[in-house]
Scaffold this active site. Structure first.
Site, PDB file in Angstrom:
ATOM      1  N   LYS A  22       0.834  -1.211   0.000  1.00  0.00           N
ATOM      2  CA  LYS A  22       0.000   0.000   0.000  1.00  0.00           C
ATOM      3  C   LYS A  22       0.864   1.256   0.000  1.00  0.00           C
ATOM      4  O   LYS A  22       0.625   2.180  -0.768  1.00  0.00           O
ATOM      5  CB  LYS A  22      -0.889  -0.023   1.252  1.00  0.00           C
ATOM      6  N   ASN A  23       1.870   1.277   0.877  1.00  0.00           N
ATOM      7  CA  ASN A  23       2.657   2.505   1.030  1.00  0.00           C
ATOM      8  C   ASN A  23       3.594   2.770  -0.140  1.00  0.00           C
ATOM      9  O   ASN A  23       4.154   3.855  -0.260  1.00  0.00           O
ATOM     10  CB  ASN A  23       3.438   2.484   2.350  1.00  0.00           C
ATOM     11  N   CYS A 118      -3.620  12.708  14.345  1.00  0.00           N
ATOM     12  CA  CYS A 118      -3.516  11.289  14.006  1.00  0.00           C
ATOM     13  C   CYS A 118      -3.334  10.509  15.294  1.00  0.00           C
ATOM     14  O   CYS A 118      -2.592  10.933  16.183  1.00  0.00           O
ATOM     15  CB  CYS A 118      -2.312  11.084  13.081  1.00  0.00           C
ATOM     16  N   ARG A 123       1.914  14.301  13.672  1.00  0.00           N
ATOM     17  CA  ARG A 123       2.562  14.033  12.375  1.00  0.00           C
ATOM     18  C   ARG A 123       2.600  15.321  11.559  1.00  0.00           C
ATOM     19  O   ARG A 123       1.777  15.528  10.660  1.00  0.00           O
ATOM     20  CB  ARG A 123       1.816  12.914  11.633  1.00  0.00           C
TER      21      ARG A 123
HETATM   22  N1  EPU Z   1       7.907  14.140  10.650  1.00  0.00           N
HETATM   23  C1  EPU Z   1       8.224  15.441  10.955  1.00  0.00           C
HETATM   24  N2  EPU Z   1       7.991  16.384  10.005  1.00  0.00           N
HETATM   25  C2  EPU Z   1       7.496  16.098   8.787  1.00  0.00           C
HETATM   26  C3  EPU Z   1       7.191  14.748   8.475  1.00  0.00           C
HETATM   27  C4  EPU Z   1       7.414  13.787   9.439  1.00  0.00           C
HETATM   28  O1  EPU Z   1       8.682  15.735  12.052  1.00  0.00           O
HETATM   29  O2  EPU Z   1       7.326  16.994   7.976  1.00  0.00           O
HETATM   30  C5  EPU Z   1       8.133  13.097  11.660  1.00  0.00           C
HETATM   31  C6  EPU Z   1       6.875  12.297  11.943  1.00  0.00           C
HETATM   32  O3  EPU Z   1       6.076  12.937  12.920  1.00  0.00           O
HETATM   33  C7  EPU Z   1       7.458  10.987  12.425  1.00  0.00           C
HETATM   34  C8  EPU Z   1       8.689  10.833  11.559  1.00  0.00           C
HETATM   35  O4  EPU Z   1       9.020  12.161  11.114  1.00  0.00           O
HETATM   36  O5  EPU Z   1       7.869  11.111  13.766  1.00  0.00           O
HETATM   37  C9  EPU Z   1       8.517   9.948  10.357  1.00  0.00           C
HETATM   38  O6  EPU Z   1       7.357  10.342   9.614  1.00  0.00           O
HETATM   39  P1  EPU Z   1       7.230  10.148   8.047  1.00  0.00           P
HETATM   40  O7  EPU Z   1       6.967  11.463   7.414  1.00  0.00           O
HETATM   41  O8  EPU Z   1       8.379   9.364   7.551  1.00  0.00           O
HETATM   42  O9  EPU Z   1       5.911   9.296   7.925  1.00  0.00           O
HETATM   43  P2  EPU Z   1       4.921   9.352   6.714  1.00  0.00           P
HETATM   44  O10 EPU Z   1       5.667   9.562   5.471  1.00  0.00           O
HETATM   45  O11 EPU Z   1       3.791  10.254   7.030  1.00  0.00           O
HETATM   46  C10 EPU Z   1       5.035   6.790   6.164  1.00  0.00           C
HETATM   47  C11 EPU Z   1       4.067   5.648   6.128  1.00  0.00           C
HETATM   48  C12 EPU Z   1       3.662   5.290   7.547  1.00  0.00           C
HETATM   49  C13 EPU Z   1       4.923   4.926   8.338  1.00  0.00           C
HETATM   50  C14 EPU Z   1       5.923   6.072   8.290  1.00  0.00           C
HETATM   51  C15 EPU Z   1       7.250   5.763   8.957  1.00  0.00           C
HETATM   52  C16 EPU Z   1       2.986   6.008   4.017  1.00  0.00           C
HETATM   53  C17 EPU Z   1       1.750   6.348   3.273  1.00  0.00           C
HETATM   54  N3  EPU Z   1       2.906   6.041   5.347  1.00  0.00           N
HETATM   55  O12 EPU Z   1       4.326   7.874   6.768  1.00  0.00           O
HETATM   56  O13 EPU Z   1       2.823   4.158   7.451  1.00  0.00           O
HETATM   57  O14 EPU Z   1       4.592   4.653   9.668  1.00  0.00           O
HETATM   58  O15 EPU Z   1       6.200   6.427   6.921  1.00  0.00           O
HETATM   59  O16 EPU Z   1       7.829   4.648   8.385  1.00  0.00           O
HETATM   60  O17 EPU Z   1       3.995   5.682   3.422  1.00  0.00           O
HETATM   61  C18 EPU Z   1       1.106   2.687   8.121  1.00  0.00           C
HETATM   62  O18 EPU Z   1       1.229   2.121   7.027  1.00  0.00           O
HETATM   63  O19 EPU Z   1       0.418   2.211   9.050  1.00  0.00           O
HETATM   64  C19 EPU Z   1       1.783   3.963   8.339  1.00  0.00           C
HETATM   65  C20 EPU Z   1       1.444   4.809   9.306  1.00  0.00           C
END
Ligand code: EPU
Length: 433
Positions: A22-23, A118, A123
């Site tokens: 999915k991701n 969330c 996030r």
């Molecule tokens: N973060 C920041 N600033 C930002 C973005 C993120 O501080 O601008 C922090 C977040 O709060 C978190 C960390 O950085 O503490 C990592 O967040 P990231 O942005 O990498 O997460 P994401 O891209 O929103 C994806 C997956 C998540 C998975 C995370 C970490 C997708 C669609 N989602 O989210 O998947 O947990 O990476 O690996 O790719 C899931 O599938 O259940 C899920 C939540």
């Protein structure tokens, strides 16, 4: 609303195939916004999930025609003028933010609702915003929307490091903006997750010029336009790991096919450290579980570290281990919603700051529990299949966001998991299970 009713205590046995990730699929779908009108992006091995359909709806609003035949999605741009990703859709799925980068790259303008709160923790999207600003995009927040004017988009240096490591979807957004920016971009401290690599590979097959794929330093030479392509989505490493956990927890014997063990080094090592027997080939893993689990000390980290998305499922396994295990969450410090639910099933877990201290118990006992998010729910399913007696998991719509027909596939391995409408009486269900 549905719930799962699980009759626990049954050993899982047999073979199960892993679906596409999915991701990985979500940002790859968003990349269709980079196409020229008339070109087609064909994605194979796309799971049929609520989140994938939500992305389809959002792309529809942005002028992309999306059609599905079995596991194949075909996308083509029929109108390249819309730039608004509305709150009604973004509030359902945070990954909607993945349209920001390609809108900026191709349409040079975007108005994307900022994702809200969330359950797994705060996030923010500051890294996405700062990264785009580094590329010369004028981006501001107005009435809950991120408004981007990319008329001055240029290849430049972007630093993606944040307090909890690089951002996965942030890196993907910057990549999708940079591929069509004039000049060369250097993305430093980029996320290295296989899902980021998959997007970069897709973009290159659409005509982009990205080097350093899989490393924290991505170099992107901007091109004038991209073309259509036909490719397959990588296997879901979290789904594969979830099946491993289910096999281990039920003391089962399961072969997991169509997976990528090379994307799962950290989970595989942790299974071994816990004393759970695994064998693997290029695209399969076998789990053979008997005897007790040894205590482990795990920290979730950005890839190739142990994935936060597999923390709850592994905690369910270790709650039935020997001794004291420690799980430290370094990606989402508050992602412990499953802890009180596992405790309701007899687990002995104490949350201490960003750690969970798990004193293994001999067995779990079925109980009524609440799913709070996708991976916490998967952890409860793993626990429920191993527990004595019946477990009811409420709000399983979270599961449907990330696991296709989970109950059906687990039943094929000998589990007893039924999906039941919340309205029905449990006494009727026990006969059905
Ligand atoms: N973060 C920041 N600033 C930002 C973005 C993120 O501080 O601008 C922090 C977040 O709060 C978190 C960390 O950085 O503490 C990592 O967040 P990231 O942005 O990498 O997460 P994401 O891209 O929103 C994806 C997956 C998540 C998975 C995370 C970490 C997708 C669609 N989602 O989210 O998947 O947990 O990476 O690996 O790719 C899931 O599938 O259940 C899920 C939540």
């Amino acid at each position: 609303m549905d719930k799962f009713v699980i009759e626990g205590g049954r050993k899982l046995q047999g073979t199960i195939r892993v679906n596409g990730a999915k991701n990985a699929a979500l940002p790859m779908m968003a990349a269709s916004l980079l196409l020229e009108q008339g070109d087609r992006l064909v994605l194979r091995n796309v799971p049929n999930l609520v989140d994938i359909r939500t992305m389809g709806t959002l792309l529809g609003k942005l002028g992309v025609q999306v059609s599905r035949t079995r596991d194949v999605l075909t996308m083509s741009v029929i109108d390249d003028t819309p730039v608004i990703a509305p709150y009604e859709i973004v509030k359902k799925m945070r990954a909607s933010i993945c349209v920001l980068g390609p809108l900026v790259g191709r349409r040079r303008e975007a108005k994307v609702s900022q994702p809200g709160g969330c359950v797994i923790g705060d996030r923010p999207v500051d890294l996405h915003v700062r990264g785009l600003a580094d590329l010369g995009v004028d981006i501001t927040m107005k009435r809950g929307y991120l408004e981007a004017d990319a008329s001055n988009l240029k290849g430049r240096t972007v630093y993606m490091g944040g307090a909890y490591g690089p951002s996965v979807t942030g890196t993907q957004n910057i990549l999708m903006a940079a591929v069509l920016a004039e000049g060369t971009s250097l993305i430093e401290c980029a996320a290295c997750e296989p899902e980021v690599q998959a997007l970069a590979d897709l973009l290159n097959s659409m005509g982009a010029r990205i080097r350093g794929i899989g490393s924290p330093r991505l170099i992107v030479e901007g091109v004038k336009n991209l073309h259509g392509t036909d490719t397959s989505v990588i296997p879901d490493r979290i789904e594969a790991a979830t099946f491993m956990a289910a096999a281990a927890a039920t003391r089962g014997d399961v072969r997991i096919e169509k997976c990528r063990p090379d994307h799962m080094i950290a989970p595989l090592q942790m299974f071994r450290r816990a004393g759970i027997e695994t064998n693997q080939g290029e695209d399969w893993i076998e789990v053979h579980s008997e005897g007790s689990f040894q205590p482990i000390d795990i920290t979730t980290l950005p890839y190739p570290g142990f994935p936060t998305d597999f923390q709850a499922q592994f905690m369910a396994v270790m709650s039935m281990g020997t001794g004291i295990s420690i799980i430290t969450e370094k990606i989402y410090p508050d992602r412990f919603m499953h802890v009180p639910e596992l405790r309701r099933m007899g687990a002995n877990i104490r949350k201490e700051g960003t750690c969970a201290i798990i004193a293994g118990v001999d067995h779990l006992v079925g109980a009524e529990v609440m799913a709070s998010d996708l991976r916490a729910s998967a952890g409860l399913v793993v626990a429920g299949m191993a527990a004595e007696g019946f477990t009811e998991i409420h709000r399983v719509y979270h599961i449907d966001r990330g696991y296709q027909h989970l109950e059906r596939r687990l039943c094929e391995l000998g589990a007893r998991v039924s999906r039941v409408s919340e309205k029905k009486d449990l006494s009727l269900i026990r006969d059905v299970v």
